[in-house]
Scaffold this motif. Structure first.
Motif, PDB file in Angstrom:
ATOM      1  N   VAL A  27       0.958  -1.319   0.142  1.00 51.72           N
ATOM      2  CA  VAL A  27      -0.097   0.061  -0.023  1.00 51.72           C
ATOM      3  C   VAL A  27       0.940   1.294   0.047  1.00 51.72           C
ATOM      4  O   VAL A  27       0.652   2.309  -0.714  1.00 51.72           O
ATOM      5  CB  VAL A  27      -1.006  -0.058   1.413  1.00 51.72           C
ATOM      6  CG1 VAL A  27      -1.702   1.123   1.219  1.00 51.72           C
ATOM      7  CG2 VAL A  27      -1.979  -1.150   1.029  1.00 51.72           C
ATOM      8  N   SER A  76       2.743   1.660  -3.437  1.00 53.05           N
ATOM      9  CA  SER A  76       1.873   1.731  -4.692  1.00 53.05           C
ATOM     10  C   SER A  76       1.135   3.187  -4.486  1.00 53.05           C
ATOM     11  O   SER A  76       0.878   3.856  -5.376  1.00 53.05           O
ATOM     12  CB  SER A  76       0.682   0.802  -4.464  1.00 53.05           C
ATOM     13  OG  SER A  76       0.057   0.757  -3.261  1.00 53.05           O
ATOM     14  N   THR A 133       1.484   6.112  -7.309  1.00 54.47           N
ATOM     15  CA  THR A 133      -0.063   6.526  -7.736  1.00 54.47           C
ATOM     16  C   THR A 133       0.270   8.135  -7.516  1.00 54.47           C
ATOM     17  O   THR A 133      -0.317   8.764  -8.396  1.00 54.47           O
ATOM     18  CB  THR A 133      -1.132   6.044  -6.677  1.00 54.47           C
ATOM     19  OG1 THR A 133      -1.213   4.852  -6.979  1.00 54.47           O
ATOM     20  CG2 THR A 133      -2.577   6.488  -7.203  1.00 54.47           C
ATOM     21  N   PHE A 142      -9.680  -4.778 -11.148  1.00 48.07           N
ATOM     22  CA  PHE A 142      -8.127  -5.015 -10.755  1.00 48.07           C
ATOM     23  C   PHE A 142      -7.758  -6.590 -11.026  1.00 48.07           C
ATOM     24  O   PHE A 142      -6.523  -6.731 -11.362  1.00 48.07           O
ATOM     25  CB  PHE A 142      -8.182  -4.397  -9.327  1.00 48.07           C
ATOM     26  CG  PHE A 142      -6.790  -4.717  -8.699  1.00 48.07           C
ATOM     27  CD1 PHE A 142      -5.786  -3.846  -9.213  1.00 48.07           C
ATOM     28  CD2 PHE A 142      -6.315  -5.907  -8.154  1.00 48.07           C
ATOM     29  CE1 PHE A 142      -4.385  -4.096  -8.723  1.00 48.07           C
ATOM     30  CE2 PHE A 142      -5.182  -5.952  -7.588  1.00 48.07           C
ATOM     31  CZ  PHE A 142      -4.159  -4.937  -7.890  1.00 48.07           C
ATOM     32  N   MET A 189      -4.330  -7.223 -13.065  1.00 46.49           N
ATOM     33  CA  MET A 189      -3.162  -7.978 -12.276  1.00 46.49           C
ATOM     34  C   MET A 189      -2.739  -9.176 -13.059  1.00 46.49           C
ATOM     35  O   MET A 189      -1.510  -9.267 -13.386  1.00 46.49           O
ATOM     36  CB  MET A 189      -3.476  -8.152 -10.979  1.00 46.49           C
ATOM     37  CG  MET A 189      -2.407  -8.535 -10.163  1.00 46.49           C
ATOM     38  SD  MET A 189      -2.491  -8.676  -8.394  1.00 46.49           S
ATOM     39  CE  MET A 189      -0.823  -9.007  -7.895  1.00 46.49           C
ATOM     40  N   ALA A 233       3.259  -7.000  -7.052  1.00 46.17           N
ATOM     41  CA  ALA A 233       1.687  -6.638  -6.915  1.00 46.17           C
ATOM     42  C   ALA A 233       1.883  -5.178  -6.992  1.00 46.17           C
ATOM     43  O   ALA A 233       0.845  -4.626  -7.253  1.00 46.17           O
ATOM     44  CB  ALA A 233       1.377  -7.151  -5.597  1.00 46.17           C
ATOM     45  N   LEU A 237      -0.681  -2.618  -8.771  1.00 51.35           N
ATOM     46  CA  LEU A 237      -1.496  -1.697  -7.982  1.00 51.35           C
ATOM     47  C   LEU A 237      -1.332  -0.361  -8.346  1.00 51.35           C
ATOM     48  O   LEU A 237      -2.382   0.413  -8.348  1.00 51.35           O
ATOM     49  CB  LEU A 237      -0.924  -1.873  -6.363  1.00 51.35           C
ATOM     50  CG  LEU A 237      -1.375  -2.979  -5.547  1.00 51.35           C
ATOM     51  CD1 LEU A 237      -0.712  -3.256  -4.374  1.00 51.35           C
ATOM     52  CD2 LEU A 237      -3.053  -2.933  -5.433  1.00 51.35           C
ATOM     53  N   ALA A 283      -4.144   2.161  -9.842  1.00 54.61           N
ATOM     54  CA  ALA A 283      -4.894   3.123  -9.073  1.00 54.61           C
ATOM     55  C   ALA A 283      -4.501   4.598  -9.585  1.00 54.61           C
ATOM     56  O   ALA A 283      -5.387   5.470  -9.434  1.00 54.61           O
ATOM     57  CB  ALA A 283      -4.175   3.198  -7.775  1.00 54.61           C
ATOM     58  N   LEU A 327      -6.760   0.915  -2.570  1.00 51.85           N
ATOM     59  CA  LEU A 327      -5.638   0.114  -2.569  1.00 51.85           C
ATOM     60  C   LEU A 327      -5.472  -0.823  -1.515  1.00 51.85           C
ATOM     61  O   LEU A 327      -4.756  -1.970  -1.814  1.00 51.85           O
ATOM     62  CB  LEU A 327      -4.341   1.007  -2.586  1.00 51.85           C
ATOM     63  CG  LEU A 327      -4.122   1.974  -3.883  1.00 51.85           C
ATOM     64  CD1 LEU A 327      -2.831   2.820  -3.441  1.00 51.85           C
ATOM     65  CD2 LEU A 327      -3.496   0.998  -5.236  1.00 51.85           C
ATOM     66  N   TYR A 381      -7.573  -3.559  -3.002  1.00 55.53           N
ATOM     67  CA  TYR A 381      -6.618  -4.101  -3.966  1.00 55.53           C
ATOM     68  C   TYR A 381      -5.790  -5.087  -3.865  1.00 55.53           C
ATOM     69  O   TYR A 381      -5.513  -6.151  -4.269  1.00 55.53           O
ATOM     70  CB  TYR A 381      -6.067  -3.352  -5.113  1.00 55.53           C
ATOM     71  CG  TYR A 381      -7.221  -2.245  -6.066  1.00 55.53           C
ATOM     72  CD1 TYR A 381      -8.395  -2.621  -5.898  1.00 55.53           C
ATOM     73  CD2 TYR A 381      -6.851  -1.232  -6.542  1.00 55.53           C
ATOM     74  CE1 TYR A 381      -9.433  -2.042  -6.897  1.00 55.53           C
ATOM     75  CE2 TYR A 381      -7.758  -0.421  -7.040  1.00 55.53           C
ATOM     76  CZ  TYR A 381      -8.791  -0.844  -7.340  1.00 55.53           C
ATOM     77  OH  TYR A 381      -9.943  -0.127  -7.922  1.00 55.53           O
ATOM     78  N   SER A 382      -4.969  -4.521  -2.609  1.00 58.56           N
ATOM     79  CA  SER A 382      -3.964  -5.521  -2.236  1.00 58.56           C
ATOM     80  C   SER A 382      -4.234  -6.733  -1.748  1.00 58.56           C
ATOM     81  O   SER A 382      -3.691  -7.683  -1.572  1.00 58.56           O
ATOM     82  CB  SER A 382      -3.095  -4.799  -1.043  1.00 58.56           C
ATOM     83  OG  SER A 382      -3.974  -4.502   0.090  1.00 58.56           O
ATOM     84  N   ALA A 398      -4.851  -9.042  -4.451  1.00 61.08           N
ATOM     85  CA  ALA A 398      -3.788  -9.338  -5.114  1.00 61.08           C
ATOM     86  C   ALA A 398      -3.342 -10.722  -4.267  1.00 61.08           C
ATOM     87  O   ALA A 398      -2.335 -11.493  -5.039  1.00 61.08           O
ATOM     88  CB  ALA A 398      -2.764  -8.403  -4.779  1.00 61.08           C
TER      89      ALA A 398
END
Length: 265
Positions: free
Chosen positions: A21, A24, A28, A69, A73, A93, A97, A101, A158, A161-162, A165
């Protein structure tokens, strides 16, 4: 599974999630902030109006936002392997990510910048300020609370999203929940993972709200943007008018209560 067995797993998973996080989010901001500014500047009526560039950037941003996502990925696995040398783990990842984002954050930045009063931009331009001056003295300072609110929303996305992942070997709390909580039916570990994710999201939201309120109060106490005040102070003072050939000043009217004869004379 005992607590002694779960503790190192949870600790490593939390560190992996925070790693993903954090980095990323950094990438971002570096990618999404300039992209959002470019969308505003090249739009119709913008400082760098360019319809072709605006439409091209808008299409790229919309395409990036339209892909789920998990699909993005998987599609970026070869690219992640090319960039970091592997397609699994937190480092791989981070690539997906950030790419996922950046378009999302760019649209939030664009929306925040459009809320800035255009009169402030015109005031800076009238004092000789260029494009960079407008960006760093007016647009970004005035839109900062909204940008921080958008960044908070992006960081929370995020985190989600993580967790996704983890389904494709990204590591973190999502991978722990899938491998141990789902595949091995470790209900206790799954519950702890959910609680940790809730705690992380809540902490991010509270920190973001506090930052937004602080910036909003600070901005409300300012009569004008700091950059605008500095520009105004540095602007050359107006020269006094040349009255050498001017008409004589008008006579002061007679005081109230003066005799009629005096006013007539």
């Amino acid at each position: 599974m005992t607590w002694a067995e779960m503790q190192p797993l949870l600790q490593n998973a939390c560190l992996d999630t925070l790693f993903m996080v954090w980095w990323s989010t950094v990438y971002t901001i570096l990618g999404g902030l300039p992209l959002g500014i470019l969308l505003v500047l090249t739009d119709r009526g913008g400082l760098l109006q360019n319809t072709v560039v605006n439409k091209a950037v808008g299409v790229v941003v919309n395409l990036g936002r339209s892909l789920p996502f998990i699909v993005l990925m998987v599609w970026l696995i070869p690219f992640s392997r090319f960039v970091v040398g592997t397609s699994i783990g937190p480092s791989a990842a981070v690539v997906a990510l950030a790419i996922g984002a950046i378009p999302f954050f760019a649209r939030l930045v664009e929306t925040a910048l459009r809320e800035v009063d255009h009169g402030l931009v015109e005031a800076v331009q009238s004092m000789g300020g260029g494009t960079w001056t407008v960006i760093f003295k007016v647009l970004l300072p005035q839109a900062l609370p909204s940008v921080i609110a958008g960044l908070t929303t992006t960081v929370i996305a995020l985190i989600g999203y993580s967790a996704m992942a983890g389904a494709v070997g990204g590591g973190g709390l999502g991978n722990l929940a899938i491998v141990y909580g789902y595949q091995r039916s470790e209900t206790g570990l799954m519950n702890i993972t959910i609680v940790l994710l809730i705690v992380i999201v809540t902490a991010v939201q509270l920190a973001g709200d506090l930052a937004v309120r602080t910036l909003a109060r600070r901005g409300g106490r300012q009569a004008a943007p700091a950059g605008l005040r500095r520009l105004w102070a540095s602007a050359p003072a107006a020269k006094p008018a040349d009255r050498s050939g001017a008409q004589p000043a008008a006579t002061v009217p007679a005081q109230a209560g003066a005799p009629e004869a005096d006013r007539a004379s």
